[in-house]
Enzyme design. Structure first.
Site, mmCIF file in Angstrom:
data_model
loop_
_atom_site.group_PDB
_atom_site.id
_atom_site.type_symbol
_atom_site.label_atom_id
_atom_site.label_comp_id
_atom_site.label_asym_id
_atom_site.label_seq_id
_atom_site.Cartn_x
_atom_site.Cartn_y
_atom_site.Cartn_z
ATOM 1 N N GLU A 114 0.845 -1.195 0.000
ATOM 2 C CA GLU A 114 0.000 0.000 0.000
ATOM 3 C C GLU A 114 0.880 1.244 0.000
ATOM 4 O O GLU A 114 1.939 1.259 0.642
ATOM 5 C CB GLU A 114 -0.857 0.016 1.274
ATOM 6 N N ASP A 115 0.423 2.265 -0.678
ATOM 7 C CA ASP A 115 1.182 3.509 -0.715
ATOM 8 C C ASP A 115 1.152 4.242 0.623
ATOM 9 O O ASP A 115 2.173 4.639 1.150
ATOM 10 C CB ASP A 115 0.676 4.433 -1.850
ATOM 11 N N ASP A 118 -3.795 5.988 6.002
ATOM 12 C CA ASP A 118 -4.331 7.264 6.470
ATOM 13 C C ASP A 118 -5.361 6.957 7.569
ATOM 14 O O ASP A 118 -4.977 6.679 8.696
ATOM 15 C CB ASP A 118 -4.914 7.991 5.251
ATOM 16 N N PHE A 167 -1.157 16.441 3.153
ATOM 17 C CA PHE A 167 -1.521 15.721 1.937
ATOM 18 C C PHE A 167 -0.281 15.601 1.055
ATOM 19 O O PHE A 167 0.326 16.598 0.673
ATOM 20 C CB PHE A 167 -2.657 16.426 1.187
ATOM 21 N N ARG A 180 1.516 11.919 -9.791
ATOM 22 C CA ARG A 180 2.020 10.566 -9.508
ATOM 23 C C ARG A 180 3.465 10.411 -9.984
ATOM 24 O O ARG A 180 4.239 9.654 -9.429
ATOM 25 C CB ARG A 180 1.168 9.513 -10.227
HETATM 26 P P1 IMP Z 1 -7.328 5.382 4.156
HETATM 27 O O1 IMP Z 1 -8.423 4.411 3.823
HETATM 28 O O2 IMP Z 1 -7.874 6.658 4.730
HETATM 29 O O3 IMP Z 1 -6.232 4.804 5.014
HETATM 30 O O4 IMP Z 1 -6.720 5.871 2.799
HETATM 31 C C1 IMP Z 1 -5.963 5.110 1.996
HETATM 32 C C2 IMP Z 1 -5.906 5.685 0.608
HETATM 33 O O5 IMP Z 1 -6.224 7.072 0.572
HETATM 34 C C3 IMP Z 1 -4.507 5.580 0.065
HETATM 35 O O6 IMP Z 1 -4.290 4.342 -0.528
HETATM 36 C C4 IMP Z 1 -4.454 6.745 -0.894
HETATM 37 O O7 IMP Z 1 -4.958 6.345 -2.139
HETATM 38 C C5 IMP Z 1 -5.374 7.775 -0.298
HETATM 39 N N1 IMP Z 1 -4.637 8.809 0.470
HETATM 40 C C6 IMP Z 1 -4.621 8.997 1.793
HETATM 41 N N2 IMP Z 1 -3.835 10.026 2.144
HETATM 42 C C7 IMP Z 1 -3.321 10.494 0.999
HETATM 43 C C8 IMP Z 1 -2.395 11.545 0.691
HETATM 44 O O8 IMP Z 1 -1.858 12.273 1.547
HETATM 45 N N3 IMP Z 1 -2.095 11.723 -0.618
HETATM 46 C C9 IMP Z 1 -2.633 10.950 -1.605
HETATM 47 N N4 IMP Z 1 -3.490 9.964 -1.366
HETATM 48 C C10 IMP Z 1 -3.832 9.722 -0.082
#
Ligand code: IMP
Length: 199
Positions: A114-115, A118, A167, A180
């Protein structure tokens, strides 16, 4: 000229729009260095095991490609796609499967790539989804962790960097599908003048 400098001077190449600017948070060289350490940690835990990497599209593409080349040993890939964010920077909290896996993970040693972690809602959904498919091992590696934002009670087994609540874009991460292709992990800033700052 350093890689960082080369990558941070051309506004047009980076597709910035008026009112948006980026600041380098983690230079590409540091990311690559950390990936070597992560690969060593992962291979220490799974020395002789074929590893099946599952990249979460699209943000993990560069991370998976670079990590896979550091891992050595037998490695295979698959990708899946979920949507948890619409356009912009706020999560809807809703997770939807957009593209399923191509091959079964039953009995395999799976590493979810996973990137960014959050709120954790995406990973929570994914872990439930994968666990039902009965892998032999299920581990998670994330490049970035915004610990402060966590809602779901999940954690990665391997984490590249813990970052502040900002962000970020670049190295696969996007804002509205843009940025990207930046080599570095950058903080996206909104202001009156579009410019590129290097640290
Ligand atoms: P989560 O479900 O809130 O943990 O979010 C996960 C997904 O939200 C990641 O795989 C990203 O695609 C996107 N995301 C969350 N924070 C960022 C950010 O700071 N920049 C870009 N994408 C984000």
């Amino acid at each position: 000229m350093s890689e960082k400098r080369k990558g941070s001077t051309s506004k047009s190449r980076r597709g910035h729009r008026p009112g948006e600017s980026v600041r380098i948070l983690i230079p590409n060289a540091r990311v690559r260095q950390r990936l070597k350490q992560l690969a060593r940690e992962i291979r220490r835990d799974f020395p002789n095991e074929p590893l099946h990497l599952i990249g979460v599209l699209k943000g993990s593409v560069f991370f998976l490609a670079d990590l896979a080349r550091e891992l050595g040993g037998e490695v295979s890939f698959d990708f899946l796609s979920v949507s948890s964010y619409g356009k912009g920077i706020d999560s809807t909290g809703e997770v939807k499967l957009i593209k399923d896996l191509d091959v079964s993970i039953e009995g395999r040693s799976v590493l979810v790539v996973e990137d960014i972690l959050d709120t954790g809602l995406t990973l929570k959904y994914l872990l439930r989804f994968f666990e039902e498919k009965k892998p032999k091992h299920l581990r998670v590696v994330v490049l970035l962790d915004k610990v402060e934002r966590r809602i779901a009670d999940v954690r990665a087994d391997y984490t590249g960097f813990t970052i502040p609540n900002e962000f970020v874009v670049g190295y696969g991460l996007d804002y509205d599908e843009r940025y990207r292709n930046l080599p570095d992990v950058c903080v996206l800033q909104f202001g009156s003048r579009a410019r590129v700052k290097s640290e």
